[in-house]
Motif scaffolding. Sequence first.
Motif, PDB file in Angstrom:
ATOM      1  N   LEU A  12       0.861  -1.172   0.000  1.00 12.38           N
ATOM      2  CA  LEU A  12       0.000   0.000   0.000  1.00 12.38           C
ATOM      3  C   LEU A  12       0.900   1.225   0.000  1.00 12.38           C
ATOM      4  O   LEU A  12       1.616   1.474   0.963  1.00 12.38           O
ATOM      5  N   ALA A  13       0.849   1.972  -1.096  1.00 12.23           N
ATOM      6  CA  ALA A  13       1.755   3.112  -1.228  1.00 12.23           C
ATOM      7  C   ALA A  13       1.540   4.126  -0.114  1.00 12.23           C
ATOM      8  O   ALA A  13       2.477   4.739   0.395  1.00 12.23           O
ATOM      9  N   ALA A  14       0.283   4.299   0.280  1.00 14.60           N
ATOM     10  CA  ALA A  14      -0.022   5.307   1.289  1.00 14.60           C
ATOM     11  C   ALA A  14       0.543   4.944   2.657  1.00 14.60           C
ATOM     12  O   ALA A  14       0.641   5.793   3.535  1.00 14.60           O
ATOM     13  N   GLY A  15       0.901   3.691   2.832  1.00 13.96           N
ATOM     14  CA  GLY A  15       1.416   3.281   4.132  1.00 13.96           C
ATOM     15  C   GLY A  15       2.745   2.564   4.016  1.00 13.96           C
ATOM     16  O   GLY A  15       3.046   1.662   4.791  1.00 13.96           O
ATOM     17  N   ALA A  16       3.537   2.936   3.032  1.00 15.31           N
ATOM     18  CA  ALA A  16       4.754   2.189   2.747  1.00 15.31           C
ATOM     19  C   ALA A  16       5.888   2.529   3.708  1.00 15.31           C
ATOM     20  O   ALA A  16       6.040   3.663   4.136  1.00 15.31           O
ATOM     21  N   VAL A  17       6.629   1.531   4.023  1.00 19.29           N
ATOM     22  CA  VAL A  17       7.878   1.707   4.763  1.00 19.29           C
ATOM     23  C   VAL A  17       8.986   1.242   3.833  1.00 19.29           C
ATOM     24  O   VAL A  17       8.893   0.170   3.251  1.00 19.29           O
ATOM     25  N   TYR A  18      10.015   2.063   3.685  1.00 24.07           N
ATOM     26  CA  TYR A  18      10.995   1.731   2.664  1.00 24.07           C
ATOM     27  C   TYR A  18      12.364   2.256   3.040  1.00 24.07           C
ATOM     28  O   TYR A  18      12.513   3.068   3.953  1.00 24.07           O
ATOM     29  N   LYS A  19      13.325   1.774   2.316  1.00 18.34           N
ATOM     30  CA  LYS A  19      14.661   2.345   2.367  1.00 18.34           C
ATOM     31  C   LYS A  19      15.258   2.162   0.979  1.00 18.34           C
ATOM     32  O   LYS A  19      14.606   1.632   0.083  1.00 18.34           O
ATOM     33  N   GLY A 246      -1.895  17.624  -2.471  1.00 21.21           N
ATOM     34  CA  GLY A 246      -2.028  16.922  -1.205  1.00 21.21           C
ATOM     35  C   GLY A 246      -2.663  15.561  -1.395  1.00 21.21           C
ATOM     36  O   GLY A 246      -3.216  15.251  -2.447  1.00 21.21           O
ATOM     37  N   GLY A 247      -2.594  14.762  -0.385  1.00 26.20           N
ATOM     38  CA  GLY A 247      -3.156  13.418  -0.448  1.00 26.20           C
ATOM     39  C   GLY A 247      -2.090  12.369  -0.245  1.00 26.20           C
ATOM     40  O   GLY A 247      -0.929  12.683   0.058  1.00 26.20           O
ATOM     41  N   SER A 248      -2.502  11.135  -0.389  1.00 28.59           N
ATOM     42  CA  SER A 248      -1.595  10.022  -0.133  1.00 28.59           C
ATOM     43  C   SER A 248      -0.648   9.820  -1.309  1.00 28.59           C
ATOM     44  O   SER A 248      -1.002  10.100  -2.451  1.00 28.59           O
ATOM     45  N   PRO A 249       0.528   9.304  -1.007  1.00 21.37           N
ATOM     46  CA  PRO A 249       1.492   9.112  -2.092  1.00 21.37           C
ATOM     47  C   PRO A 249       1.211   7.854  -2.904  1.00 21.37           C
ATOM     48  O   PRO A 249       0.474   6.971  -2.474  1.00 21.37           O
TER      49      PRO A 249
END
Lengths: 615, 591
Positions: A12-19, A246-249
């Motif tokens: 889910l892009a809006a809730g992504a955790v990444y590095k 604005g908004g989710s990524p």
Amino acid sequence: MSFYDDSTLLFLAAGAVYKDGKINTIKPAAPNTRAPLLVTRGSNLTATRVDSNGLIEKGRENLLTYSNDFSNAAWSMSGSAPIGSQDGYDGSNNAWSITGDVGDNWLFRRNNTEIQKSGVQTFSIYVKKNANHGIRIYFFGTANANTYFNLSNGTIVNESNTIDSKIEPVGNDWFRCSITFEQTTTQMYLYATNNENVMLDNITHILQDAQLEQGLVATEYIESGASTGKAGLLENEPRFNYPIGGGSPHLLLEPQRTNLIESSEYFESSYWGIGGSATRQLRTSVTAPDGSNAVYLLSGGGEDASDRLQNNLGDISANGNHIFSVFVKGNGVATQFRLRNNSGAVNHVVYDIDSSGNFTLNSQDATDNYYGAENYGNGWYRVYLKITPAGGDNYLQMFPDILDANGSVYIWGAQAEASDYLTSYIPNHSGGSVSREFDLVQTADVSSLNLIGQNEGVFFLDYEFLDGQTAESQNWIALESENGNERVLIYKSSSNSKIQVYFVANGSLVFNYNTNVTIVPNTRYKIAFKYSSGDIAVAINGSLIVTNSSTYTRGSDLSRVTFNESYIQPSCRVHQAIVLTSGWDNLDLAVLTGFTDYYASFSEMATALNYTIYE
Amino acid sequence: MSSASLQLGGDNWAAKDGNLLGYQRSASSSIHIPHEFTFTRGSNLAATRVAANGLIEKGRENLLLQSNQFDTTWVSVTASVTSGQSGYDGSNDAWLLSKSAASGRIYQNASVSGVATYSVYAKSNDLDWLFIIGTASSYPEAYFNLSNGTIGNTSSHQNFIGANIEDVGNGWYRCSITFNDSLGQFRIYPADGNNDFSGTSGSIYIQDAQLEQGLVATDYIETGASTVQAGLLEDEPRIDYTGGTGSLLLEPSRTNLFTQSEYYGSGGWSINNGTLTTNYAVSPEGVQNASKINFSAGGEMVRTTEFTAGQAYTFSFYAKVESGTFDFTYGNIDYILISGTATTEWQRFEVTQTAPVVTRYPKIDATDTGDLLIWGCQIEEGSYPTSYIPNHSGGSVTRSRDLADNQSLESVLGDGDLTILYDFNYDVVGRESFGQLFLTFSGADSLGIKGTQTTNRSLQIFSNGGFANNITFNNSSPYATSHKVLLRITSDVVELFYNGTKHNDTINTDGIVGSYSWDRIKIDATDAFSAELNQILTFPTALSDAQCSALTVEGLKEEILTSYIAAVDTLEDGAEARLDTYLQNLEELIV
């Protein structure tokens, strides 16, 4: 029904955790069954994104090694060894005391490859205030850029062959001194002065955190060691791009593109030429779309409506259509801005910009009518058009005011790319062309984790296509096996620009369906493909599109999700990707893709519709 | 197996006037999408059903306008009305009716004919009497004493059936008159005494006037500028609970030839050697409108009726006794009388006979003497009885056929293979009719189930209007009243499953097989057999043999289980579970 509960692999892009190089999927969540999406884009920092602040984020790099280790041999000292552990500007004890040798007016120099760069560069260093002694920074090379800094009153004493120099107080009696220039450097020196133009020997300064970076401004310091330091949007970092408003990524996936503009932000470069009596001036008081303070004011000369700034791209006709783009902002006076090429069909787009900075299309003659002014906030618009180049020289031309040549605009970030559609900005300070590689995103082989249903399952995508893609098959996003004999493919049809679903089992085509959904750019499509032998279904945006009763037997395991199944590079914005190991009911499938016109129970439905229930 | 793309009925029935609620439900059961069927039956309140409480429900209508707005539509004659008074129902909706001269009154012009009841709630104020009257014709009227709940003078005309006063508490009474007449105006008087409205002042409280067809005042229905209906409405689907479980009652059009089907004091009824008491007992409708006939020796109840010679007619009525039993014979359309025995439970007695001549005399002949309670007499042309059609008029009353239709089902039926299950109850014996009842359309082509000609005990499958196959009730398909018929349609063939068994006969699909565009399901009881629909399920795919059998056999298993359990007094512990296992195995054997 819960797609969260039922999913085995959920991005889910809006809730992504990444590095850098990896996106952790929301599910699976357990450490021993992680199935991250692996990201590869190449080995440079040419990609950009719009960050959560609405600013264009670039990749940055401190090109110097040992940027705050002046005892390292990378730095050559004229005098005794530098003494560390001095009180720094940042409250640390990381500053250095460096003293020039008797008879030598320079404190240190660098002449190694890290300093020998080309293009537009900015060198910066923090220096402690000194009532009696200043510094001179000298970059020897094709231009010999050098600047005298007064460390007593924080002023520039003198500069030459630079684009800009700054001395900025940062508190605690510290300054950050920077020098921006365009050249190919051979070596640099830092001298001690009398706070005027006279260099002195055997002088001590307290210094910290040196940085050399591409671009017109000194950005936030990046510590380096044996390797250069990098920050911002890194080489393989997934691009979670935020909507300007604005908004989710979403996860931005783009094909490889090259910015042909040799100096995309430094418009006084020799790569840019003036037509007529136009002028260009660096303005450091205006914030650029990336949050920096280095934009150019492009003004007409008041006499010739053809006053312009232009870049000769040469003969680019062999690469087909190109997209010209530049960020433009009004400066409070109404004007008529034109962006065009000068050859062949002379494609152009003209925008009226009023005194409030509003853009209104005046006229256009863009190839395929592809043009626009994309609002980036703070008065900035990215003006673009598609051009069809002719043989011979092609010029990207910007006219600040074709009405009476009295107007002016702020400009930043020019780009010319061989493409049929606009892609994200590729900064180029190199003096040549710069390429951003395509975004490659896929999981590893996760077949051993039992995350993917083999006999039945659902593959769900929520994504949008970038504007301007041609009818060529694109965005082949897949759930597939390692040997390629098992495939669920969702892509854009090459024949009619509709969403196509292609399903292969054990090397045999089971289901190939061209849906009735014509792709509209910048529109989200939620697509769910259910596979179960004898029970195949496709739902798009809340509607069940097709069912199919074809049967199949697997020959190998589905093993990975990839956004790059085909040789054709992706060009889309991914919002979600979900794998379910059970073949959902068709109606649930429709709901998963956005169908909302339903009731939670029979009684709720009947009551809402004013029915009498008979139990 | 995926859940059905369309469901109608099953455990979920919902209806309203003009619509029947079909739906699509996900396997998770958390998603329901409506697919509403239009439903029509006609423009009168002639239909009835058995409600969940076991009572027969009719349609009702208050024929007065502004039924509790006495300053609108109502006309005052030397009288006035004041709203906002405390009502019988705890509201402040009652009115004070005051007169300022002799004969002070209010009235409303409204038309009614046949058996009807006019009622109003009233309470004494400084006057203790209420006088109500309908005009003109025979001027049915009655005085009501609001101080003690008694009835004073009433009309003595033969069209006057009776008056009633019911204590509803707090000094309020519901007062009504019932008559068999054609009237045009209805009045309310504050009265000074029995047979006296000569006083020039005084008042009473009134509330909620109602004029309705039938022998009794039923629950009040508020009206405004139009009359208002309640109960079973004109186009309301009939979820019928005969047998205890709700199902959609589907009947062809029928006409009750008996005038005054609940009032036997006139209208051509002759009671010989018997005494009639109207409104004596609570009827199957649940209200006090059943009649008692005290038969002496040779007692009979006869109705001279005109028939079409050579046509079959069905005579039916409800009867019971208050204690013991009562033997009688009935029929006589074809001169034959059959025996019946009334018990203390209401029973419907039915006989189908062919009229040999135009004028005949259907009757009930008392074998015993004593009291017999009668209600709801019906004569209808047809070879089997249908649900009761109330008739309070002087002519016949026709209930139109039930019709449910949805022409927008493309999304759930699809354009390819289709499996459709019809689960319905149908008593084959004596109820044959050859019309098409269940139809599924692909464009103009239809496929479905119809009946057969009289005495040919089978169900037919039709395609494009032509015969396709039939289910003949014989050794391989035993006679049953519960039918689960499944059609599995592919581009090559249409196959039939019936109560768990796949029919191997080749179905003559009469050109319908090929490419499809399914979009419509229609249930039309025109000339069709009468059925009670339990459910329809559709699947936009060709289910497997096992799935088709499982869908159609379940009812059979349950029926066997239910009938088996019903046949014994007690069950050993675990017997039901063991039986279920056994029957499950039987199902698998059938599959």
